[in-house]
Design a protein around this motif. Structure first.
Motif, PDB file in Angstrom:
ATOM      1  N   GLU A 215      56.865  27.599  62.310  1.00  0.00           N
ATOM      2  CA  GLU A 215      58.262  29.200  63.079  1.00  0.00           C
ATOM      3  C   GLU A 215      59.622  28.627  61.726  1.00  0.00           C
ATOM      4  O   GLU A 215      60.139  30.200  61.593  1.00  0.00           O
ATOM      5  CB  GLU A 215      59.265  28.387  64.658  1.00  0.00           C
ATOM      6  N   ILE A 227      51.061  33.095  61.264  1.00  0.00           N
ATOM      7  CA  ILE A 227      51.082  33.249  62.631  1.00  0.00           C
ATOM      8  C   ILE A 227      49.570  33.036  63.505  1.00  0.00           C
ATOM      9  O   ILE A 227      49.901  32.466  64.294  1.00  0.00           O
ATOM     10  CB  ILE A 227      51.163  34.662  62.763  1.00  0.00           C
ATOM     11  N   ALA A 231      50.091  30.111  65.983  1.00  0.00           N
ATOM     12  CA  ALA A 231      49.841  30.628  67.100  1.00  0.00           C
ATOM     13  C   ALA A 231      49.128  29.516  67.875  1.00  0.00           C
ATOM     14  O   ALA A 231      48.462  29.120  69.569  1.00  0.00           O
ATOM     15  CB  ALA A 231      48.612  31.925  67.170  1.00  0.00           C
ATOM     16  N   LYS A 242      53.463  32.481  74.487  1.00  0.00           N
ATOM     17  CA  LYS A 242      54.377  32.124  72.603  1.00  0.00           C
ATOM     18  C   LYS A 242      52.583  32.010  72.263  1.00  0.00           C
ATOM     19  O   LYS A 242      53.377  33.017  71.319  1.00  0.00           O
ATOM     20  CB  LYS A 242      54.368  30.844  72.819  1.00  0.00           C
ATOM     21  N   LEU A 246      52.704  35.395  69.639  1.00  0.00           N
ATOM     22  CA  LEU A 246      52.116  35.514  67.723  1.00  0.00           C
ATOM     23  C   LEU A 246      50.696  36.118  67.618  1.00  0.00           C
ATOM     24  O   LEU A 246      50.320  36.907  67.604  1.00  0.00           O
ATOM     25  CB  LEU A 246      51.651  34.042  67.302  1.00  0.00           C
ATOM     26  N   GLN A 249      51.074  39.754  68.141  1.00  0.00           N
ATOM     27  CA  GLN A 249      52.028  40.181  67.089  1.00  0.00           C
ATOM     28  C   GLN A 249      50.845  40.523  65.501  1.00  0.00           C
ATOM     29  O   GLN A 249      50.849  41.498  64.606  1.00  0.00           O
ATOM     30  CB  GLN A 249      52.633  39.575  66.495  1.00  0.00           C
TER      31      GLN A 249
END
Length: 382
Positions: A215, A227, A231, A242, A246, A249
């Motif tokens: 992070e 990422i 993840a 969460k 990710l 994303q």
């Protein structure tokens, strides 16, 4: 940069000292060096020292200038002469190795670096450079040289990263983790080290560490590899929402793969969002199938067909259609049933399917014309 400058200045002082003996124009030389006009400096020194000089300092200075000018052939010529005069000079051997490496002659580069090892077995730089000459992490000598370099200087980030990757390849994740930890303690703002550590920490189930470090890295900027690792850490700690955020994303960045889509499917399943789980399960399957598979089956079927193994050709073409509605496969089936199996009705249906599958009008012009003409002929013979 500071190291290079000191070397250049040192050489300049030597040249000026020689200039006093040989009546060189010191201002001219200084201008060449200051403006990095090494080719002109080399030619000027060559004119004054002469090509056949046996003066060691003159040879190394000309070699250096030609090297800096990018003229590896001339640089090697003068360094080889210098090496004959002083065969155990580390700077000369380093430069000869570097020249051969630049020219792609890695075997010779290894020989020169090997000569340095014989002179100085505790030379960190030579082990680091030797390791870089081996492209594959599976090469045992690369591992040996990296281990020696890391032992001599465990805080060097480049060596730590390379050695960690080699350890990880052999599934020595604990060793890889420790190597990176030592280097990170010495340079905790080295983001390359930190990124390299994330997947290894995940393997060791240090998920909280991955999340905290990852992070922090993502605050610097988006990085697909980071990422993915963060993840996965969220997934394994059951923070599925969460993890999904990710993984999604990654899709927006078009950096998803079969593995990340699979984990996204699992996340939605555990979140009891079965509709999304089904959608991502299909995406995972699609991602796992190469778009070239139908073409491979078309090629396989053609090989069977040319070998008169018609039933096997038929099976191969149909297997390819299982993965995608490929126009070529429909065409090959139509030809097979029409000309080899003599099943006209089935052949006609495949010709029609071929035309419906939207073959490329420009590339497949002749095949399209033939299919249309053959259907017309079949209609006339009813």
């Amino acid at each position: 940069m500071k190291k290079f400058t000191l070397v250049a200045v040192g050489l300049l002082f030597n040249i000026i000292a020689f200039g006093q003996q040989l009546a060189l124009d010191k201002d001219k030389l200084f201008d060449f060096y200051q403006n990095q006009r090494y080719a002109e400096a080399a030619e000027y020194l060559k004119q004054n020292y002469g090509e056949n000089t046996d003066d060691l300092k003159a040879l190394t200075q000309m070699g250096y200038c030609f090297l800096m000018a990018g003229n590896n052939v001339e640089a090697e010529k003068y360094y080889l002469k210098a090496n004959l005069l002083q065969s155990k000079s580390l700077p000369i051997l380093f430069n000869l190795a570097s020249i051969n490496n630049r020219r792609g002659n890695t075997d010779k580069a290894k020989q020169y670096y090997g000569a340095i090892v014989e002179i100085d077995s505790n030379n960190f730089i030579v082990y680091k450079l030797l390791a870089n000459l081996y492209n594959s992490n599976k090469d045992s000598l690369k591992r040996v040289y990296l281990l020696k370099a890391n032992k001599l200087m465990p805080t060097d980030g480049d060596v730590a990263v390379d050695l960690a990757e080699v350890h990880a390849l052999y599934q020595d994740y604990g060793k890889a983790y420790e190597v990176l930890n030592v280097a990170i303690k010495a340079d905790n703002e080295n983001f390359v080290l930190q990124r390299t550590k994330l997947p290894i920490a995940n393997y060791l189930k240090k998920y909280d560490e991955v999340i905290v470090a990852g992070e922090a890295l993502l605050k610097i900027g988006p990085d697909a590899a980071v990422i993915k690792d963060v993840a996965k850490a969220y997934y394994f700690t059951k923070k599925y929402d969460k993890a999904v955020a990710l993984f999604t994303q990654l899709e927006k960045m078009q950096m998803q793969n079969e593995n990340t889509l699979y984990f996204t499917t699992l996340c939605y399943r555990y979140l009891k969002n079965f509709k999304m789980a089904a959608m991502y399960a299909k995406k995972t399957i699609d991602e796992g199938i190469s778009p070239n598979i139908p073409n491979y089956y078309a090629l396989l079927g053609l090989a069977y067909e040319e070998n008169q193994q018609y039933s096997m050709a038929n099976a191969a073409y149909k297997k390819g259609l299982f993965f995608d509605t490929n126009p070529t496969l429909y065409y090959r089936l139509a030809i097979l049933y029409d000309t080899k199996l003599k099943q006209i009705k089935t052949a006609k249906s495949y010709y029609k399917l071929y035309l419906k599958s939207k073959p490329n009008v420009r590339i497949d012009e002749q095949e399209i014309k033939f299919a249309k003409a053959r259907i017309e002929q079949m209609d006339l013979t009813k």
